[in-house]
Write a protein that holds these residues in place. Structure first.
Motif, PDB file in Angstrom:
ATOM      1  N   LEU A  44      21.100 -15.160 145.443  1.00 50.42           N
ATOM      2  CA  LEU A  44      21.051 -13.925 144.660  1.00 50.42           C
ATOM      3  C   LEU A  44      22.639 -13.498 144.795  1.00 50.42           C
ATOM      4  CD1 LEU A  44      18.272 -11.927 146.448  1.00 50.42           C
ATOM      5  CD2 LEU A  44      18.400 -12.234 144.158  1.00 50.42           C
ATOM      6  N   MET A  45      23.217 -13.829 146.008  1.00 50.31           N
ATOM      7  CA  MET A  45      24.762 -13.483 146.216  1.00 50.31           C
ATOM      8  C   MET A  45      25.552 -14.303 145.218  1.00 50.31           C
ATOM      9  SD  MET A  45      24.734 -12.728 150.061  1.00 50.31           S
ATOM     10  CE  MET A  45      26.617 -12.664 150.133  1.00 50.31           C
ATOM     11  N   LYS A  46      25.192 -15.693 145.026  1.00 50.54           N
ATOM     12  CA  LYS A  46      26.049 -16.630 144.180  1.00 50.54           C
ATOM     13  C   LYS A  46      25.723 -16.092 142.821  1.00 50.54           C
ATOM     14  CE  LYS A  46      25.027 -20.732 146.861  1.00 50.54           C
ATOM     15  NZ  LYS A  46      24.472 -21.975 146.809  1.00 50.54           N
ATOM     16  N   GLN A  47      24.548 -15.597 142.348  1.00 52.68           N
ATOM     17  CA  GLN A  47      24.574 -14.941 141.131  1.00 52.68           C
ATOM     18  C   GLN A  47      25.416 -13.538 140.699  1.00 52.68           C
ATOM     19  OE1 GLN A  47      22.405 -16.438 138.577  1.00 52.68           O
ATOM     20  NE2 GLN A  47      23.641 -14.818 137.238  1.00 52.68           N
ATOM     21  N   PHE A  48      25.479 -12.893 141.939  1.00 49.74           N
ATOM     22  CA  PHE A  48      26.208 -11.808 141.978  1.00 49.74           C
ATOM     23  C   PHE A  48      27.798 -12.153 141.591  1.00 49.74           C
ATOM     24  CE2 PHE A  48      29.029  -8.972 144.473  1.00 49.74           C
ATOM     25  CZ  PHE A  48      29.221  -8.119 143.788  1.00 49.74           C
ATOM     26  N   TYR A  49      28.242 -13.313 142.276  1.00 48.57           N
ATOM     27  CA  TYR A  49      29.511 -13.865 142.158  1.00 48.57           C
ATOM     28  C   TYR A  49      29.724 -14.175 140.709  1.00 48.57           C
ATOM     29  CZ  TYR A  49      30.449 -14.291 147.245  1.00 48.57           C
ATOM     30  OH  TYR A  49      30.585 -13.978 148.485  1.00 48.57           O
ATOM     31  N   ASN A  50      28.800 -14.973 140.246  1.00 48.89           N
ATOM     32  CA  ASN A  50      29.022 -15.435 138.682  1.00 48.89           C
ATOM     33  C   ASN A  50      28.981 -14.188 137.620  1.00 48.89           C
ATOM     34  OD1 ASN A  50      29.185 -17.363 136.961  1.00 48.89           O
ATOM     35  ND2 ASN A  50      27.308 -18.546 137.603  1.00 48.89           N
ATOM     36  N   ASP A  51      27.849 -13.105 137.855  1.00 49.89           N
ATOM     37  CA  ASP A  51      28.048 -12.122 137.002  1.00 49.89           C
ATOM     38  C   ASP A  51      29.141 -11.183 137.222  1.00 49.89           C
ATOM     39  OD1 ASP A  51      25.438 -13.024 136.456  1.00 49.89           O
ATOM     40  OD2 ASP A  51      24.270 -11.304 137.720  1.00 49.89           O
ATOM     41  N   THR A  52      29.727 -11.173 138.232  1.00 49.94           N
ATOM     42  CA  THR A  52      30.970 -10.115 138.204  1.00 49.94           C
ATOM     43  C   THR A  52      32.031 -10.938 137.797  1.00 49.94           C
ATOM     44  OG1 THR A  52      30.274  -9.857 140.409  1.00 49.94           O
ATOM     45  CG2 THR A  52      32.584  -9.158 140.351  1.00 49.94           C
ATOM     46  N   TYR A  53      32.175 -12.316 137.882  1.00 44.04           N
ATOM     47  CA  TYR A  53      33.475 -13.186 136.980  1.00 44.04           C
ATOM     48  C   TYR A  53      33.105 -13.065 135.728  1.00 44.04           C
ATOM     49  CZ  TYR A  53      36.500 -17.008 136.250  1.00 44.04           C
ATOM     50  OH  TYR A  53      37.302 -17.991 135.666  1.00 44.04           O
ATOM     51  N   ASN A  54      31.951 -12.921 135.181  1.00 42.57           N
ATOM     52  CA  ASN A  54      31.472 -12.912 133.758  1.00 42.57           C
ATOM     53  C   ASN A  54      31.847 -11.639 133.062  1.00 42.57           C
ATOM     54  OD1 ASN A  54      30.547 -13.686 131.421  1.00 42.57           O
ATOM     55  ND2 ASN A  54      28.274 -13.223 131.798  1.00 42.57           N
ATOM     56  N   ASN A  55      31.490 -10.593 133.867  1.00 40.39           N
ATOM     57  CA  ASN A  55      31.928  -9.253 133.552  1.00 40.39           C
ATOM     58  C   ASN A  55      33.550  -9.087 133.456  1.00 40.39           C
ATOM     59  OD1 ASN A  55      29.236  -8.246 133.351  1.00 40.39           O
ATOM     60  ND2 ASN A  55      29.467  -7.356 135.399  1.00 40.39           N
ATOM     61  N   ARG A  56      34.140  -9.701 134.065  1.00 40.45           N
ATOM     62  CA  ARG A  56      35.697  -9.640 134.235  1.00 40.45           C
ATOM     63  C   ARG A  56      36.561 -10.589 132.966  1.00 40.45           C
ATOM     64  NH1 ARG A  56      36.972 -10.323 140.674  1.00 40.45           N
ATOM     65  NH2 ARG A  56      35.864  -8.802 141.418  1.00 40.45           N
ATOM     66  N   THR A  57      35.768 -11.851 132.904  1.00 43.93           N
ATOM     67  CA  THR A  57      36.441 -12.608 132.039  1.00 43.93           C
ATOM     68  C   THR A  57      35.742 -12.897 130.793  1.00 43.93           C
ATOM     69  OG1 THR A  57      35.655 -14.367 133.033  1.00 43.93           O
ATOM     70  CG2 THR A  57      37.761 -13.905 134.135  1.00 43.93           C
ATOM     71  N   GLY A  58      34.269 -12.426 130.787  1.00 44.86           N
ATOM     72  CA  GLY A  58      33.695 -13.207 129.605  1.00 44.86           C
ATOM     73  C   GLY A  58      33.124 -14.433 129.834  1.00 44.86           C
ATOM     74  N   GLU A  59      33.300 -15.192 130.688  1.00 47.99           N
ATOM     75  CA  GLU A  59      32.990 -16.595 130.813  1.00 47.99           C
ATOM     76  C   GLU A  59      32.220 -16.750 131.999  1.00 47.99           C
ATOM     77  OE1 GLU A  59      36.557 -18.957 131.297  1.00 47.99           O
ATOM     78  OE2 GLU A  59      37.495 -17.961 129.545  1.00 47.99           O
ATOM     79  N   LEU A  60      31.474 -17.913 132.262  1.00 47.07           N
ATOM     80  CA  LEU A  60      30.640 -18.090 133.362  1.00 47.07           C
ATOM     81  C   LEU A  60      31.302 -18.800 134.472  1.00 47.07           C
ATOM     82  CD1 LEU A  60      27.100 -19.086 132.230  1.00 47.07           C
ATOM     83  CD2 LEU A  60      27.763 -17.110 133.571  1.00 47.07           C
ATOM     84  N   MET A  61      31.500 -18.871 135.619  1.00 44.35           N
ATOM     85  CA  MET A  61      32.147 -19.372 136.765  1.00 44.35           C
ATOM     86  C   MET A  61      31.867 -20.836 136.766  1.00 44.35           C
ATOM     87  SD  MET A  61      32.463 -18.320 140.747  1.00 44.35           S
ATOM     88  CE  MET A  61      33.030 -16.385 140.361  1.00 44.35           C
ATOM     89  N   LYS A 122      31.553  -3.854 142.328  1.00 43.73           N
ATOM     90  CA  LYS A 122      31.402  -5.080 141.412  1.00 43.73           C
ATOM     91  C   LYS A 122      32.474  -5.830 142.051  1.00 43.73           C
ATOM     92  CE  LYS A 122      29.284  -3.605 137.109  1.00 43.73           C
ATOM     93  NZ  LYS A 122      28.527  -2.208 137.766  1.00 43.73           N
ATOM     94  N   SER A 123      32.428  -6.167 143.396  1.00 39.18           N
ATOM     95  CA  SER A 123      33.640  -7.162 143.923  1.00 39.18           C
ATOM     96  C   SER A 123      33.052  -8.067 145.002  1.00 39.18           C
ATOM     97  CB  SER A 123      34.721  -6.068 144.430  1.00 39.18           C
ATOM     98  OG  SER A 123      35.626  -6.883 145.446  1.00 39.18           O
ATOM     99  N   PHE A 124      33.261  -9.387 144.754  1.00 39.12           N
ATOM    100  CA  PHE A 124      32.818 -10.093 145.644  1.00 39.12           C
ATOM    101  C   PHE A 124      33.878 -10.313 146.929  1.00 39.12           C
ATOM    102  CE2 PHE A 124      34.169 -12.909 141.832  1.00 39.12           C
ATOM    103  CZ  PHE A 124      35.114 -13.514 142.464  1.00 39.12           C
ATOM    104  N   GLU A 125      34.954  -9.994 146.298  1.00 42.65           N
ATOM    105  CA  GLU A 125      36.255 -10.175 147.604  1.00 42.65           C
ATOM    106  C   GLU A 125      35.887  -9.274 148.752  1.00 42.65           C
ATOM    107  OE1 GLU A 125      37.854 -11.052 143.084  1.00 42.65           O
ATOM    108  OE2 GLU A 125      36.538  -9.464 144.251  1.00 42.65           O
ATOM    109  N   LEU A 126      35.248  -8.067 148.233  1.00 40.39           N
ATOM    110  CA  LEU A 126      34.954  -7.254 149.679  1.00 40.39           C
ATOM    111  C   LEU A 126      34.191  -8.112 150.474  1.00 40.39           C
ATOM    112  CD1 LEU A 126      34.267  -3.731 147.986  1.00 40.39           C
ATOM    113  CD2 LEU A 126      36.161  -4.447 149.093  1.00 40.39           C
TER     114      LEU A 126
END
Length: 500
Positions: A44-61, A122-126
């Motif tokens: 679930l957390m990996k999915q969150f990392y991916n979704d967050t990146y997608n929201n920021r860049t429009g691409e998948l990680m 919306k921050s996996f860095e945290l």
């Protein structure tokens, strides 16, 4: 009239019991909880990392980047533990043992809030920063709690109370496994709560621990405040006549007066502490390099290959955690009867046997139908063996085999070895597993064998002995004068160090 006084001398008073529980629940519990908390919701957390990146860049990680970010998230915890170990000496000498534990709660409450808010923000860095901070918290507490409890306890209870931190680590692991069941908190809404719960024990400790005494040894030896030390001992022991213990602490103070504060650098140079130091490095290294994390890492695959359904593996994992807690409770009760040395030898030998049989079982599991059940048995036997000796005893021994002035430096060395070994196994094991497959446990078997041999040849029994008596056993091993060993220590030191 002498008999009641003797019986009374080493009893477990309410103040001592509560101080032990609050220190262990507020600190050690969190260590265990954070070791295990990210396991269940990892997908679930990996999915969150991916979704967050997608929201920021429009691409998948990219898959490699995601794997790398996840490994960093997991390994930030032991790295933080290493950093925390380096802080132990300065913290316990500046704030005292109790003060260091109270200060340490900052490293738990702040990341608990950050992890709890990470999804909303919306921050996996945290999460990555928080894993570093809770790691620092675990690094400090895994060293300071055994030191604090060892210095509060009468000699006949030091072993039992010294195992309590490890018991709370196993309870923390089990609680995280239970909360991490998919129908509880390991779901889309629940995982930030699962990570944030670690702040609750810290907040409780912050509220309650100030009402309990500081270590009497710290108050008398480092602060020079005999009245405060006497008051603390009277509170802890439940009676007024504490002269005998005050004399013993003063004797320890006298024996190391001219030694002064021992830094880590000085610790490596003192001949009088040579075998103590080697023993701690071997035991702490052996504890982590004997494969305990690898066993947990491998357990799910072993259960699946034995035919456990994938949705049921989480319950079997909780069962293994419960066995770990139960065996650590057993250790609390037997450590004063069987002694530290026997439990270490028994524990490492059990782990050695389990690793060898597990290697055979994994190699043959495709050819013999009942082999996977042998593998499951080996996992449980290994967990039992580790909980008996290798997990709880090494930290207890650091308190026992070092005197006051060298104890903080010894915990810094022991803690650093513990966390670096933990970090190394976490980093390297997946590659060993790829290269060696089922034969990877042979490496752990060899480490268990070497550690068992070392304990058998070098480590003495320390139960029911004062710190001074234990110091004198090691004085013989180090081939230095038994009376006032500090004069020998000073002989060995270069003049430049003496003048520091």
């Amino acid at each position: 009239m002498e008999e009641p006084a003797q019986q009374r001398k080493g009893r477990l008073t309410l103040v001592l019991a509560l101080a032990t529980l609050i220190a262990a629940f507020g600190s050690s519990f969190q260590y265990g909880y954070n070791v295990s908390a990210v396991n269940s919701p990892s997908e679930l957390m990996k999915q969150f990392y991916n979704d967050t990146y997608n929201n920021r860049t429009g691409e998948l990680m990219d898959n490699f980047v995601l794997t790398l970010l996840w490994s960093v998230t997991v390994s930030m915890f032991p790295f933080g533990g290493f950093v925390g170990s380096l802080l132990v000496g300065p913290l316990v000498n500046k704030f005292g043992r109790k003060g260091a534990l109270l200060f340490n709660n900052i490293f738990s409450i702040v990341p608990a809030i950050l992890m709890g808010c990470s999804k909303v923000a919306k921050s996996f860095e945290l999460i990555i920063i928080s894993r570093l901070l809770v790691g620092i918290c675990a690094g400090v507490s895994s060293n300071v709690v055994p030191m604090y409890l060892g210095e509060l306890s009468p000699k006949n209870l030091r072993g039992a109370l010294g195992v309590i931190p490890q018991l709370f680590i196993t309870i923390g692991i089990l609680v995280a496994q239970v909360f991490g069941l998919r129908n509880l908190l390991a779901n889309d809404e629940g995982w930030p709560v699962l990570l944030g719960l670690t702040g609750i024990p810290a907040a409780l400790q912050l509220l309650l621990l100030p009402f309990f005494p500081e270590s009497p040894r710290y108050l008398l030896i480092q602060k020079g405040d005999e009245q405060a030390a006497r008051d603390a001992l009277q509170k802890l022991r439940g009676w007024d006549d504490v002269d005998e213990e005050i004399v013993e602490i003063r004797q320890e103070d006298e024996e190391e007066k001219s030694e002064g504060f021992v830094s880590v650098w000085k610790l490596f140079q003192l001949r009088t502490l040579r075998w103590q130091l080697i023993s701690i490095i071997v035991l702490m290294g052996g504890q982590q390099l004997s494969g305990v994390n690898a066993i947990y890492y491998y357990a799910d695959e072993i259960y699946l290959s034995a035919g456990v359904k994938s949705q049921d593996v989480q319950y079997v994992t909780v069962g293994t955690g419960a066995v770990n807690v139960f065996m650590t409770i057993v250790t609390v009760f037997v450590v004063e009867f069987w002694g530290r040395r026997l439990l270490l030898i028994l524990g490492f030998s059990t782990c050695l046997t389990a690793c060898i049989v597990l290697t055979v079982a994994l190699a043959l599991q495709d050819t013999i139908s009942w082999m996977p059940y042998i593998s499951i048995t080996c996992v449980i036997v290994y967990v039992i063996g580790h909980a008996l000796g290798p997990s709880p005893i090494p930290a207890l021994l650091i308190t026992e085999i070092f005197l006051q002035s060298s104890r903080p430096a010894a915990f810094m060395v022991g803690g650093s070895v513990h966390w670096l070994s933990n970090f190394t196994v976490g980093l390297i094991f997946p590659f060993i597993q790829l290269g060696l497959g089922p034969y990877s446990f042979i490496i752990f078997a060899v480490i268990c064998l070497l550690t068992t041999a070392y304990i058998f040849l070098v480590v003495p029994e320390t139960k029911a002995k004062t710190f001074i008596e234990i110091n004198r056993i090691f004085a013989k091993k180090n081939k230095v004068s038994e009376v006032h060993p500090e004069k020998e220590e000073l002989k060995d030191l270069p003049q430049t160090i003496l003048q520091q």
